[in-house]
Design a protein around this motif. Sequence first.
Motif, PDB file in Angstrom:
ATOM      1  N   SER A   7      -2.348  -8.604  -3.563  1.00  0.00           N
ATOM      2  CA  SER A   7      -0.992  -8.045  -3.452  1.00  0.00           C
ATOM      3  C   SER A   7      -0.278  -8.352  -4.753  1.00  0.00           C
ATOM      4  O   SER A   7      -0.246  -9.507  -5.187  1.00  0.00           O
ATOM      5  CB  SER A   7      -0.216  -8.710  -2.314  1.00  0.00           C
TER       6      SER A   7
ATOM      7  N   MET B 228       0.843  -1.179   0.000  1.00  0.00           N
ATOM      8  CA  MET B 228       0.000   0.000   0.000  1.00  0.00           C
ATOM      9  C   MET B 228       0.879   1.230   0.000  1.00  0.00           C
ATOM     10  O   MET B 228       1.908   1.261   0.641  1.00  0.00           O
ATOM     11  CB  MET B 228      -0.869  -0.053   1.242  1.00  0.00           C
TER      12      MET B 228
ATOM     13  N   PRO C 108       5.176  -7.280  10.069  1.00  0.00           N
ATOM     14  CA  PRO C 108       5.160  -5.818  10.122  1.00  0.00           C
ATOM     15  C   PRO C 108       6.274  -5.231  10.998  1.00  0.00           C
ATOM     16  O   PRO C 108       6.322  -4.014  11.157  1.00  0.00           O
ATOM     17  CB  PRO C 108       3.791  -5.490  10.738  1.00  0.00           C
TER      18      PRO C 108
HETATM   19  P1  ADP Z   1      -0.280  -3.718  -2.004  1.00  0.00           P
HETATM   20  O1  ADP Z   1      -1.695  -3.818  -1.580  1.00  0.00           O
HETATM   21  O2  ADP Z   1       0.171  -2.333  -2.316  1.00  0.00           O
HETATM   22  O3  ADP Z   1       0.138  -4.731  -3.048  1.00  0.00           O
HETATM   23  P2  ADP Z   1       0.645  -5.143   0.384  1.00  0.00           P
HETATM   24  O4  ADP Z   1      -0.637  -5.255   1.133  1.00  0.00           O
HETATM   25  O5  ADP Z   1       1.210  -6.416  -0.118  1.00  0.00           O
HETATM   26  O6  ADP Z   1       0.573  -4.027  -0.729  1.00  0.00           O
HETATM   27  O7  ADP Z   1       1.695  -4.446   1.336  1.00  0.00           O
HETATM   28  C1  ADP Z   1       2.982  -4.077   0.900  1.00  0.00           C
HETATM   29  C2  ADP Z   1       3.560  -3.105   1.912  1.00  0.00           C
HETATM   30  O8  ADP Z   1       3.711  -3.785   3.170  1.00  0.00           O
HETATM   31  C3  ADP Z   1       4.954  -2.604   1.571  1.00  0.00           C
HETATM   32  O9  ADP Z   1       4.888  -1.378   0.869  1.00  0.00           O
HETATM   33  C4  ADP Z   1       5.591  -2.436   2.941  1.00  0.00           C
HETATM   34  O10 ADP Z   1       5.180  -1.214   3.522  1.00  0.00           O
HETATM   35  C5  ADP Z   1       4.981  -3.548   3.737  1.00  0.00           C
HETATM   36  N1  ADP Z   1       5.701  -4.828   3.673  1.00  0.00           N
HETATM   37  C6  ADP Z   1       6.640  -5.257   2.766  1.00  0.00           C
HETATM   38  N2  ADP Z   1       7.030  -6.528   3.012  1.00  0.00           N
HETATM   39  C7  ADP Z   1       6.317  -6.923   4.103  1.00  0.00           C
HETATM   40  C8  ADP Z   1       6.265  -8.136   4.856  1.00  0.00           C
HETATM   41  N3  ADP Z   1       7.012  -9.210   4.549  1.00  0.00           N
HETATM   42  N4  ADP Z   1       5.430  -8.190   5.919  1.00  0.00           N
HETATM   43  C9  ADP Z   1       4.663  -7.131   6.260  1.00  0.00           C
HETATM   44  N5  ADP Z   1       4.660  -5.967   5.596  1.00  0.00           N
HETATM   45  C10 ADP Z   1       5.467  -5.857   4.524  1.00  0.00           C
END
Ligand code: ADP
Length: 346
Positions: free
Chosen positions: A242, A1, A114
């Motif tokens: 995601s 996000m 997180p």
């Molecule tokens: P999107 O909906 O944008 O595809 P996600 O819900 O998959 O995103 O979240 C990605 C975001 O979560 C990254 O931008 C970062 O802030 C955080 N993140 C990245 N890797 C991890 C992880 N392994 N566990 C938890 N948070 C993460």
Amino acid sequence: MKWLWLNLTLLLAFGLSGCSESPQVHQAKLFTLGTLVDVTVLHRDEAAAARAVEIVESELATVNAQWHAWRDSPLTQINQQLALGNTVAIDAATYRFIQQAQTLASHSEQRFNPAIGALVALWGFHSDERPDSAPPTQEAINALLKSAPSMADITLTETTLSSNNRAVQLDFGAFGKGYAIDQAVARLKQSGIENAIVNAGGDLRAIGSKNERPWRIGIRHPTAAGVIASLEIIDDESVFTSGNYERFFDFSGQRYHHIIDPRSGYPAQGTVSVTVIHRSAAVADAAATALFIAGAEQWPRIARQMGVDEVMLIDEQLTLHMTPKMAQRIQLEIDDAELNIVGGEQ
Ligand code: ADP
Ligand code: MG
């Protein structure tokens, strides 16, 4: 996000006026949580629909302000205290938020982690802009991997938060949008709204239906324009995806995206997108991220542990891996897909 820090703006007012016989579709667009949020409400009364949009706006803004990972926020203050080894006083809402994230992280075997905010920052994703520098050095990544921060390091009581690992830096980019949407939908239901969708850049929760017809949702194709599949919402469900196309930067011909594998410290390899359907948006959000990292081999185990049974994972070969439940209800919009239906016991 993408947690851009922009004021909420009501981009579109309602086109319909007053009260009508049958419920009408009212739509508004907001900018929050770093994305364009579409709110759709079905209601006879325009004023009631406008109030519903205000409710959504205020709930999403509250979560955005509380949990922003790089602008000055209660979260960045918590992170400063954790780095100093201090115990932080927290309120009931913070307790519920962190507790849910901690439980989901544990069920995901810390794929959803997180506590790796420092790694996400190291990769340049704590910014409103797309990173445009080289990826971090292996030494810098190793230094953060060595301290292995995870949600298991956090000690939580109803009023306090502390960590026995000073490398823990919280980042709820993979969970906050889902949590915020759950909060918004709970408030909508309390105020009598029965049919609505809160859609934050393709991640959504939908309740009820559209004049007796189910809400129909499209899932974005991960590597081409348009949708790869569509589905109908049953009663009250969240659909979260995601993808490696959401946030990334290119350097020396190599693409680096924002979903970091906590074990390697690098963007997770092998997956291009994961879609999860679950009643709770928070669970769907965390699970989509966790299963993206778990990859084509391990996702069925992590999905079971996280309590999700409607999953579609698309790998780099564009093979579609699905649970039987997902396969049953999804309608593919492409005809040459290779399918792998996994886990007959589900
Ligand atoms: P999107 O909906 O944008 O595809 P996600 O819900 O998959 O995103 O979240 C990605 C975001 O979560 C990254 O931008 C970062 O802030 C955080 N993140 C990245 N890797 C991890 C992880 N392994 N566990 C938890 N948070 C993460
Ligand atoms: Mg997520």
